[in-house]
Design an enzyme around this catalytic site. Sequence first.
Site, PDB file in Angstrom:
ATOM      1  N   ASP A  41       0.865  -1.159   0.000  1.00 16.10           N
ATOM      2  CA  ASP A  41       0.000   0.000   0.000  1.00 16.10           C
ATOM      3  C   ASP A  41       0.912   1.223   0.000  1.00 16.10           C
ATOM      4  OD1 ASP A  41      -2.486   1.421   0.277  1.00 16.10           O
ATOM      5  OD2 ASP A  41      -1.853   1.854   2.319  1.00 16.10           O
ATOM      6  N   ARG A  71      -9.101  12.352   3.855  1.00 10.65           N
ATOM      7  CA  ARG A  71      -8.418  11.070   4.035  1.00 10.65           C
ATOM      8  C   ARG A  71      -9.406   9.984   4.491  1.00 10.65           C
ATOM      9  NH1 ARG A  71      -3.880  12.544   6.866  1.00 10.65           N
ATOM     10  NH2 ARG A  71      -5.183  12.783   8.676  1.00 10.65           N
TER      11      ARG A  71
END
Length: 137
Positions: A41, A71
């Site tokens: 990731d 986010r």
Amino acid sequence: MSAHRRDFLNLVAGSVVAAVAAPAVHAQTTDRNKIRAVAFDGFPIIDPRPVFAKVEEMFPGKGAELSNAWRTRQFEYTWLRTLTGRYADFWTVTRDALVFAAKLVKLDLDASKRDRLMDAYLYLKGYADSAAALRAM
């Protein structure tokens, strides 16, 4: 390096080592079971702080609120789209999350501002310790 990032990188390194070493333990491993790639990731490796600094620059005093909402929505949208089988790429998810977050915190986000914030993602660099940790793996 923060303790959380160090712990994460140690876990990743341990997982990679275990995955790479496992075939050597099993003599009957076939070619189709060999590891050919390892994926990560991006957020543990790439430093997003310049994006959030740009948000604060463009929306003084509201940058943290918008960044946190943005986010959060990025992750929520990714999870929801994955669970519902409606894949969308990072760029689409991130843009949609930004638009929603700006409305949520009641900020005027015109197309020009949206594009400038999105473009900040194109110039991100890795955390200083990422390259060494990846090489060590």
